[in-house]
Design a protein around this motif. Structure first.
Motif, PDB file in Angstrom:
ATOM      1  N   ASP A 257      13.962  13.339  45.187  1.00 45.20           N
ATOM      2  CA  ASP A 257      12.513  13.136  45.250  1.00 45.20           C
ATOM      3  C   ASP A 257      12.093  11.707  44.919  1.00 45.20           C
ATOM      4  O   ASP A 257      11.217  11.480  44.088  1.00 45.20           O
ATOM      5  N   THR A 263      13.605  13.469  51.418  1.00 43.71           N
ATOM      6  CA  THR A 263      13.858  14.602  50.525  1.00 43.71           C
ATOM      7  C   THR A 263      14.130  15.904  51.266  1.00 43.71           C
ATOM      8  O   THR A 263      15.185  16.534  51.092  1.00 43.71           O
ATOM      9  N   TYR A 270      14.250  18.549  43.407  1.00 40.11           N
ATOM     10  CA  TYR A 270      13.130  17.895  42.741  1.00 40.11           C
ATOM     11  C   TYR A 270      13.289  17.964  41.225  1.00 40.11           C
ATOM     12  O   TYR A 270      13.677  19.002  40.669  1.00 40.11           O
TER      13      TYR A 270
END
Length: 381
Positions: A257, A263, A270
């Protein structure tokens, strides 16, 4: 039934905060130690002393693998939950006549991280600097180039080889980045070197503390392996000695992230969104490619649900990522194995960033797994 069980197992806010503080304190201590692969002695001593009050037995094998044993109240499977103690870093390759030190890499460290860094040399943490040519003297080409490790040197403030040797520095001595333990404005975010994988060493210490008054079946082997960063070596040694019925490997995983990673396409991990369960992983070329065992995956997912911990699930194949699970899955005729990871940004750097809420989530899931040990059939079909 699941709803009631979740309420029974879900930790209170106060319990979560205490666990996070304990993990943070252990992590601060552990990341302040020098423990590159093959030189993990100080980390091993710390772990042995921290686990002794809570384990029934703590053993250190010939290579430094830590094996903490906690016996349940009734018979049941042998469960191994493991982390690794070593970190990436360097070692002394040669000491030049003018007192500068040449060095080798131990584990995967990018050349981009080298110039102008502070380092600790030897387990006594003697201060050193990876030298950098004065900017005033660099050509335009040099100012944009990344030097390889063979072009770099370490300055320990000596004027001769004899000066360096008088400091107690020898060929092969370990070297690590010097990195302060830093809390961000959000105190749940901490940054330092060797979060990989000292964060899970800290979690194992906290797990054993919390199991002190808990009933479970079977035997828990809390294992901290050596030499993971240079070939997953310690895991195979321990697995063949313990012969566990199944295993959970705890390790960090890169978070995707940040602005320099696509991503959702490349790495949907994350920080702050919970622990990660990599379903499949393998280094480039897939030489260590492996799937986790389907029943162990079920165990991890069920306990995440019971503990109300969000779980990030993904595959990471061919991207240079693997864990001790690759070694364990082919040890002792094949051990059913799963992986539970804490995401961290800036992998294998002196500024690895981790969210303690993710780490505390790992703790709650593995605590639930221990509490339910032996209640699930591990047969493949």
């Amino acid at each position: 039934m699941k709803h009631t069980m979740g309420k029974e197992m879900e930790a209170s806010s106060e319990e979560k905060q205490i666990a996070k503080e304990n993990i943070k304190n252990s992590l601060r201590d552990l990341t302040g130690l020098v423990g590159v692969s093959g030189s993990e002695q100080d980390v091993v001593k710390y772990l042995r002393n921290s686990l002794l009050p809570y384990a029934d037995e703590v053993n250190i094998d010939a290579y430094g693998n830590v094996i903490a044993i906690k016996n349940g109240r009734t018979s049941g499977p042998k469960l191994m939950i493991s982390s690794h103690s070593d970190e990436v870093g360097f070692c002394v390759k040669n000491i030049l006549q003018d007192g500068f030190i040449m060095f080798d890499k131990i584990g995967g460290v990018s050349d981009q991280l080298l110039l102008g860094r502070k380092v600790w040399v030897t387990r006594n943490k003697l201060p050193g600097i990876i030298g950098i040519k004065a900017g005033h003297m660099q050509t335009p080409e040099e100012s944009t180039q990344v030097k390889t490790i063979r072009e770099c040197y370490i300055d320990v403030g000596a004027s001769s080889r004899e000066d360096v040797e008088r400091m107690g520095i020898k060929i092969g001595d370990p070297i690590v980045f010097q990195s302060d333990f830093m809390e961000m404005d959000n105190k749940d975010l901490v940054c330092t070197k060797s979060v990989d994988n000292r964060i899970h060493c800290a979690i194992l210490i906290e797990l054993f503390k919390e199991l002190k008054s808990m009933d479970f079946s079977g035997t828990l082997f809390g294992v901290i392996t050596v030499q993971e960063e240079v070939g997953l070596r310690g895991a195979m040694m321990v697995a063949n000695a313990i012969e566990p019925d199944y295993a959970i490997v705890l390790d960090t995983i890169p978070a995707g992230d940040t602005p320099d990673i696509q991503t959702e396409k490349a790495l949907p991990v994350y920080l702050g969104k919970g622990p990660v369960c990599p379903i499949a992983d393998g280094v480039r070329g897939n030489m260590n490619f492996q799937y986790i065992h389907p029943k162990v995956r079920e165990i991890i997912e069920e306990q995440a649900l019971v503990a109300s911990v969000p779980l990030q699930v993904l595959t990471l194949i061919g991207d240079g990522y693997t864990t001790d699970a690759a070694s364990l899955s082919s040890s002792n005729k094949g051990i059913p194995v799963g992986i539970l990871s804490t995401p961290r940004r800036y992998s294998h750097s002196p500024v690895e960033l981790v969210n303690l809420n993710d780490a505390e989530g790992v703790l709650r899931i593995v605590k639930g797994i221990v509490s339910q040990n032996g209640k699930k059939n591990l047969s493949f079909i």
